[in-house]
Write a protein that holds these residues in place. Structure first.
Motif, PDB file in Angstrom:
ATOM      1  N   LEU A  12      29.842  36.619  38.830  1.00 30.03           N
ATOM      2  CA  LEU A  12      30.997  36.866  37.938  1.00 30.03           C
ATOM      3  C   LEU A  12      31.363  35.437  37.317  1.00 30.03           C
ATOM      4  CD1 LEU A  12      33.314  38.792  37.471  1.00 30.03           C
ATOM      5  CD2 LEU A  12      34.796  37.757  38.803  1.00 30.03           C
ATOM      6  N   LEU A  13      31.472  35.564  35.944  1.00 30.64           N
ATOM      7  CA  LEU A  13      31.466  34.337  34.967  1.00 30.64           C
ATOM      8  C   LEU A  13      33.030  34.089  34.782  1.00 30.64           C
ATOM      9  CD1 LEU A  13      28.462  34.619  32.492  1.00 30.64           C
ATOM     10  CD2 LEU A  13      28.691  33.708  34.883  1.00 30.64           C
ATOM     11  N   PRO A  32      29.736  41.069  44.977  1.00 29.13           N
ATOM     12  CA  PRO A  32      29.183  42.353  45.129  1.00 29.13           C
ATOM     13  C   PRO A  32      28.483  42.832  44.087  1.00 29.13           C
ATOM     14  CG  PRO A  32      31.298  42.538  46.293  1.00 29.13           C
ATOM     15  CD  PRO A  32      31.323  41.416  45.234  1.00 29.13           C
ATOM     16  N   ARG A  33      27.239  43.106  44.250  1.00 29.68           N
ATOM     17  CA  ARG A  33      26.277  43.615  43.069  1.00 29.68           C
ATOM     18  C   ARG A  33      26.736  44.665  42.213  1.00 29.68           C
ATOM     19  NH1 ARG A  33      22.360  48.103  44.280  1.00 29.68           N
ATOM     20  NH2 ARG A  33      22.793  48.871  46.128  1.00 29.68           N
ATOM     21  N   ASN A  34      26.318  44.733  41.081  1.00 27.54           N
ATOM     22  CA  ASN A  34      26.716  45.594  40.146  1.00 27.54           C
ATOM     23  C   ASN A  34      28.099  45.786  39.699  1.00 27.54           C
ATOM     24  OD1 ASN A  34      24.018  45.940  39.707  1.00 27.54           O
ATOM     25  ND2 ASN A  34      24.352  48.125  39.589  1.00 27.54           N
ATOM     26  N   LEU A  35      29.015  44.893  39.809  1.00 28.18           N
ATOM     27  CA  LEU A  35      30.521  45.026  39.400  1.00 28.18           C
ATOM     28  C   LEU A  35      30.311  45.379  37.780  1.00 28.18           C
ATOM     29  CD1 LEU A  35      32.643  42.318  41.455  1.00 28.18           C
ATOM     30  CD2 LEU A  35      31.775  44.803  42.005  1.00 28.18           C
ATOM     31  N   SER A  36      31.272  46.294  37.500  1.00 27.70           N
ATOM     32  CA  SER A  36      31.338  46.377  35.700  1.00 27.70           C
ATOM     33  C   SER A  36      32.690  46.150  35.405  1.00 27.70           C
ATOM     34  CB  SER A  36      30.725  47.767  35.466  1.00 27.70           C
ATOM     35  OG  SER A  36      31.401  48.798  36.141  1.00 27.70           O
ATOM     36  N   LYS A  44      48.360  36.926  39.291  1.00 25.07           N
ATOM     37  CA  LYS A  44      47.199  36.496  38.564  1.00 25.07           C
ATOM     38  C   LYS A  44      46.175  36.282  39.524  1.00 25.07           C
ATOM     39  CE  LYS A  44      49.865  34.323  34.853  1.00 25.07           C
ATOM     40  NZ  LYS A  44      50.175  33.172  34.268  1.00 25.07           N
ATOM     41  N   ASP A  45      46.077  36.042  40.739  1.00 22.21           N
ATOM     42  CA  ASP A  45      44.837  35.726  41.507  1.00 22.21           C
ATOM     43  C   ASP A  45      44.448  37.094  42.167  1.00 22.21           C
ATOM     44  OD1 ASP A  45      47.097  36.406  43.280  1.00 22.21           O
ATOM     45  OD2 ASP A  45      46.351  34.678  44.800  1.00 22.21           O
ATOM     46  N   ARG A  46      44.681  38.414  41.537  1.00 23.05           N
ATOM     47  CA  ARG A  46      44.195  39.514  42.178  1.00 23.05           C
ATOM     48  C   ARG A  46      43.384  40.097  41.117  1.00 23.05           C
ATOM     49  NH1 ARG A  46      45.123  42.130  46.881  1.00 23.05           N
ATOM     50  NH2 ARG A  46      46.888  40.613  47.441  1.00 23.05           N
ATOM     51  N   ILE A  47      42.199  40.522  41.229  1.00 23.06           N
ATOM     52  CA  ILE A  47      41.679  41.312  40.192  1.00 23.06           C
ATOM     53  C   ILE A  47      40.846  42.479  40.969  1.00 23.06           C
ATOM     54  CG2 ILE A  47      39.889  41.478  38.429  1.00 23.06           C
ATOM     55  CD1 ILE A  47      41.911  39.756  37.403  1.00 23.06           C
ATOM     56  N   TYR A  48      41.051  43.765  40.128  1.00 17.53           N
ATOM     57  CA  TYR A  48      40.138  44.960  40.709  1.00 17.53           C
ATOM     58  C   TYR A  48      38.865  45.185  39.913  1.00 17.53           C
ATOM     59  CZ  TYR A  48      44.973  45.882  42.572  1.00 17.53           C
ATOM     60  OH  TYR A  48      46.258  45.723  43.404  1.00 17.53           O
ATOM     61  N   ALA A  49      37.950  45.584  40.558  1.00 15.80           N
ATOM     62  CA  ALA A  49      36.766  45.558  39.954  1.00 15.80           C
ATOM     63  C   ALA A  49      35.865  46.949  40.574  1.00 15.80           C
ATOM     64  CB  ALA A  49      35.650  44.468  40.438  1.00 15.80           C
ATOM     65  N   VAL A  60      35.659  50.764  44.773  1.00 20.22           N
ATOM     66  CA  VAL A  60      36.526  49.519  44.153  1.00 20.22           C
ATOM     67  C   VAL A  60      36.881  48.533  44.816  1.00 20.22           C
ATOM     68  CG1 VAL A  60      37.548  51.576  42.575  1.00 20.22           C
ATOM     69  CG2 VAL A  60      38.530  51.270  45.028  1.00 20.22           C
ATOM     70  N   HIS A  61      36.781  47.344  44.403  1.00 24.27           N
ATOM     71  CA  HIS A  61      37.095  45.885  45.167  1.00 24.27           C
ATOM     72  C   HIS A  61      38.293  45.264  44.715  1.00 24.27           C
ATOM     73  CE1 HIS A  61      33.136  45.546  47.255  1.00 24.27           C
ATOM     74  NE2 HIS A  61      32.742  46.409  46.173  1.00 24.27           N
ATOM     75  N   VAL A  62      38.788  44.634  45.793  1.00 25.97           N
ATOM     76  CA  VAL A  62      40.033  43.658  45.152  1.00 25.97           C
ATOM     77  C   VAL A  62      39.404  42.307  45.353  1.00 25.97           C
ATOM     78  CG1 VAL A  62      42.203  42.953  45.799  1.00 25.97           C
ATOM     79  CG2 VAL A  62      41.828  45.155  46.292  1.00 25.97           C
TER      80      VAL A  62
END
Length: 264
Positions: A12-13, A32-36, A44-49, A60-62
């Motif tokens: 993740l960049l 984790p591999r293949n996040l889109s 602000k410090d929480r992203i769903y992927a 789905v990841h937090v």
């Protein structure tokens, strides 16, 4: 301004965008591999992927950003390709491409994913025997009141409308019905609404078009009022439309083209 960039890898960049449009990578993190698709909500410090794994069940990841890492996850359908967080931050939805299913998860007040889970499965096919051999759920969008979930299905040329469960309901099957039928072979991919939901915009992957809809009737239906190509006149090479986005001002609508490699 900073951007988070994923892209079917284990990295993740974090990208810094300068005032004149310059961009530079300032951090690379292993994830984790293949996040889109990524979605941000609440803190602000929480992203769903969404983790898009071909031919197998995704998740789905937090993600925490300090440091960047997956702090929680839930299983989803096969080839999970898109996700959305409801405006009230109570729900997380994932569209799963290969098996044509939709997953809905309840979120806690702190944004963590609970064990409460609902699912819907689409059925059918379209005229394109290669891309529409079966249902392919491809995009999830919530109503501004967070009580309705719309799901674009590329395989059956349909946008489904689901009633979000009551807060006290138990796990189970989502109840839904078709709310938009596109032209055969359009392949609806993603849907966005303007601020007051007086207009909905659907990007059709296979026909390279954007359709404009207005609410119609008392049952949450929509009527088509305009259709615009995402490609320039005379272009005949292979291309498919992808993402759609509306500027916060509501004045500009953007759609991306893969093949023509452009933004309309």
């Amino acid at each position: 301004m900073h951007l988070l960039v994923s892209g079917y890898s284990e990295t993740l960049l974090l990208v810094e965008v300068g005032r004149e449009g310059s961009m530079r990578v300032i951090e690379r993190s292993t994830v984790p591999r293949n996040l889109s698709f990524l979605a941000q909500a609440g803190e602000k410090d929480r992203i769903y992927a969404v983790q898009e794994l071909p031919e197998e069940r995704g998740a789905v990841h937090v993600l925490s950003l300090e440091p960047v890492r997956s702090v929680d996850s839930r299983r989803a359908g096969v080839a999970s390709c898109h996700l959305a967080v409801s405006p009230d931050r109570s729900w997380l939805a994932a569209a799963n491409y290969i098996d044509g299913t939709v997953d809905l998860y309840a979120l806690d007040k702190d944004g963590s994913i609970t064990d409460r889970h609902w699912r819907a499965a689409h059925r059918g096919s379209g005229p394109d025997k290669v891309r529409q051999e079966r249902a392919h759920a491809h995009g999830a969008t919530f109503s501004r009141e967070s009580d309705v979930l719309y799901v674009c299905d590329l395989g059956i040329d349909t946008v489904m409308r689901y009633t979000v469960p009551d807060d006290g309901s138990s796990d189970g099957t989502l109840s839904g019905s078709p709310v938009i039928r596109t032209r055969p072979g359009d392949g609806p991919r993603h849907l966005v609404f303007n601020r007051d939901h007086s207009r909905g915009y659907v990007v059709n992957e296979l026909s390279n078009t954007v359709d404009v809809y207005a609410p119609a009737g008392q049952r949450g239906g929509f009527s088509l009022i305009q259709s615009v190509s995402t490609l320039p006149a005379g272009f005949s090479e292979e291309s498919t439309a992808a993402e759609i986005g509306l500027h916060p001002s509501g004045r500009y609508l953007y759609a991306s083209n893969r093949g023509h490699d452009s933004i309309a």
